[in-house]
Enzyme design. Sequence first.
Site, PDB file in Angstrom:
ATOM      1  N   ARG A 199      39.738  38.594  31.884  1.00 11.03           N
ATOM      2  CA  ARG A 199      41.135  38.154  31.715  1.00 11.03           C
ATOM      3  C   ARG A 199      41.588  38.326  30.269  1.00 11.03           C
ATOM      4  NH1 ARG A 199      45.278  35.106  34.598  1.00 11.03           N
ATOM      5  NH2 ARG A 199      43.986  35.083  36.470  1.00 11.03           N
ATOM      6  N   GLU A 220      49.272  27.459  33.041  1.00  4.57           N
ATOM      7  CA  GLU A 220      48.616  28.052  31.871  1.00  4.57           C
ATOM      8  C   GLU A 220      49.550  28.779  30.902  1.00  4.57           C
ATOM      9  OE1 GLU A 220      44.281  29.441  33.253  1.00  4.57           O
ATOM     10  OE2 GLU A 220      45.872  30.015  34.649  1.00  4.57           O
TER      11      GLU A 220
END
Length: 781
Positions: free
Chosen positions: A324, A727
């Site tokens: 990620r 997030e």
Amino acid sequence: MKFDNGIERIDARAHAAGEALPHDSAVGHVTGRAHYVDDLPEYDGMLHLAIGRTDIARGRVRSLNLDAVRAAPGVVCVLTAADVPGHLDIGPVFPGDPLLVADEIQHHGQPLFVVAATDLLSARRAATLAVVEYDEEAPAVDVAQAIEAGITVRPPHVMHRGDPAAAITAAPRRVTGSMRVGGQEHFYLEGQASLAVPRDDGGMHVVTSNQNPTEVQKLVAEVLGLPMQAVTAEVRRMGGGFGGKETHANPWACLAALVARHTGRPAKCRLPRADDMVMTGKRHDFLNRYDVGFDDDGRILGIDYDLSGRCGCSPDLSDAIVDRAMFHCDNAYYLPNVHVEGHRWRTHTVSNTAFRGFGGPQGMIVMELVIDEIARATGLDPLDVRKRNLYRGDAGQLTPYHQEVTHFTVPEIIDRLERDARYRERREEIATFNAAGGVLRRGIALTPVKFGISFTVTHLNQAGALVHVYTDGTVHLNHGGTEMGQGLFTKVRQIVADEFGVDVSAVGVSATRTDKVPNTAPTAASSGTDLNGMAARNAARAIRERIAAFVANRQYADAGEVVFADGRVRCRDYDASFADTARDAWLARVQLSATGFYKTPAIHYDRDTGRGRPFFYFANGAAVSEVVVDILTGEYKLLAVDILHDVGNSINPAVDIGQIEGGFVQGLGWLTTEELKWDASGRLLSNAPANYKIPAVADVPEHFNVSLLEGVPNREETIYHSKAVGEPPLMLAISAWCAIRDAVSSLVDYRLAPRLDAPATCEYVLAAIEEIRSREAARGS
């Protein structure tokens, strides 16, 4: 209400979804009535656990004498690895995480044995009485040492598009450099806690503060040698998780269950804060290197990234976390030629783990540093460099992993924020202020966020829900998501109320339990509402369609004519309360219970080729931060923050804004004050609030404006066309870090970019001030 493209917009006046309702446990939080694991009434005979920890970071146990521990007052049992009847390794994806040390020691503070006593103080005192002899070896503590030793937890991964080497070589300008990105302690308010209660059928019931109940169920079953159906995991709420309870809450549940199995008595494991900080993983720190070629207008022509994550002693979730970071090293910018290589280095420190953003922030920040470097090299305003390199929305541009960027709202967000926050005017005011000299320098930065939404491990993108309608018209809801303060239960409750056209107070939500909704994914990746909201909607719609068919049959009408609204059900001559309709449907033997399931469509990723569509969509936002820096001490203050964030059709604006505010402040801590420190032997030094500084009220400026982008629903088929918000806001705080760099750069009239890593503590800012002045002096000599 509909837009021209046919996508519905939530009208907050007409629907439960879209209203700014308070968190469902808000009153419980402030009155103390909301129970967490350690607040639950204690069972008679319940045992309290303390963990015996290793005192070295690398080596082996030569001898272990627990006689004094077993003889200590109040101690009922002491267990070691030899007492585990089933699996010892509880690695969530790959092996490497023993529940208790059997032989090899991988990090300082690793669990060696567990003490169960009649009270917590007796257990903790007894745990200090063990006599342990070690064969100690020299540890690798940081990334540089791991690179030198050549030790990894997983193989590297590569993403590539175009010909970056040729593009960089041919570019008119070129910059190379590196930066260190620090880790972060989760510092959830409720520490790790689990309670295990033996069942009379030989099974085990575990109440735990955990983001992944199904994984707890599986691991407890494996440790005890039981089938999964013999173990139930339950989570009502957590006092914060942030990723730190996705996998690192599992050992304490397993240990509590192990003691409960051996003694036949309930057992609770609650870690003291210092133990929690030593024995649980952190955000991965990274060493990032870059080589970028660009033209005189600041446009990037080619870039080569090398991202090195410190994974700690085991794989844990590091494969996906470093992935990620790689997925987000472009942030919001089109890179026409790009090579990204990600490494997973092993150190003899506690295994690092998930943390809000899951590697994305560590990749994104190096892109923003590159933009600042280009701005200083070309003499351009950093915002102009950012705008020139943005993806162009629906222009067919591909990310480094070959996903097309569509429905891209960042350019619109930046234009609005630039205007509304008076960026250009403030930039001029700051330049005038700094030109006057003095010991204070101000800085400003506007930075965007493009964050991919979905688990990049495709099979995790699924969810289930269970909905009952009772004969009094009230509704029971259960789903696989966990509540950690983010408002998931509130949002999903609103969705179900909206489907039935009833007041939110008619819908009750019960604790997440593996015997109600099985095989759930962790509540992570900002996907809690996307997944569980859709599953709950599908369950509610199944019941609603049955009721509609029942009513339509009575009225000789089509089911599509039946309307559920304002607590009533209407169809032609039929007009009754939802409660009366539910009772009548039950009398007619209509099933008023349903399960719902949802899986995210259209996503895939091939790690062998580094290509795919790992994300269903992108969440977007931007922030302007202004700071003032004391150039004599390196101290600084955040003066103002303006945020504009895209949440699509907001299901609950109050919850969403709260998430944005909290995410920004947590990101601010990561980038400024929260510094993790280990000594050369691998011992964590920043192990308490006294030596690890999280942001406080005084760190948040009075000028803190948060707005939601209105009139732009998510074009993908998400729940009510909303967007995730958990997030992405954390990375908006990169603007504050860039603003500090901007203030320091003013000392040399913005000709150079400072050498400033993250976190930018006052000491590091002062060092950056001295370094940039020395570099400027060397240029002039």
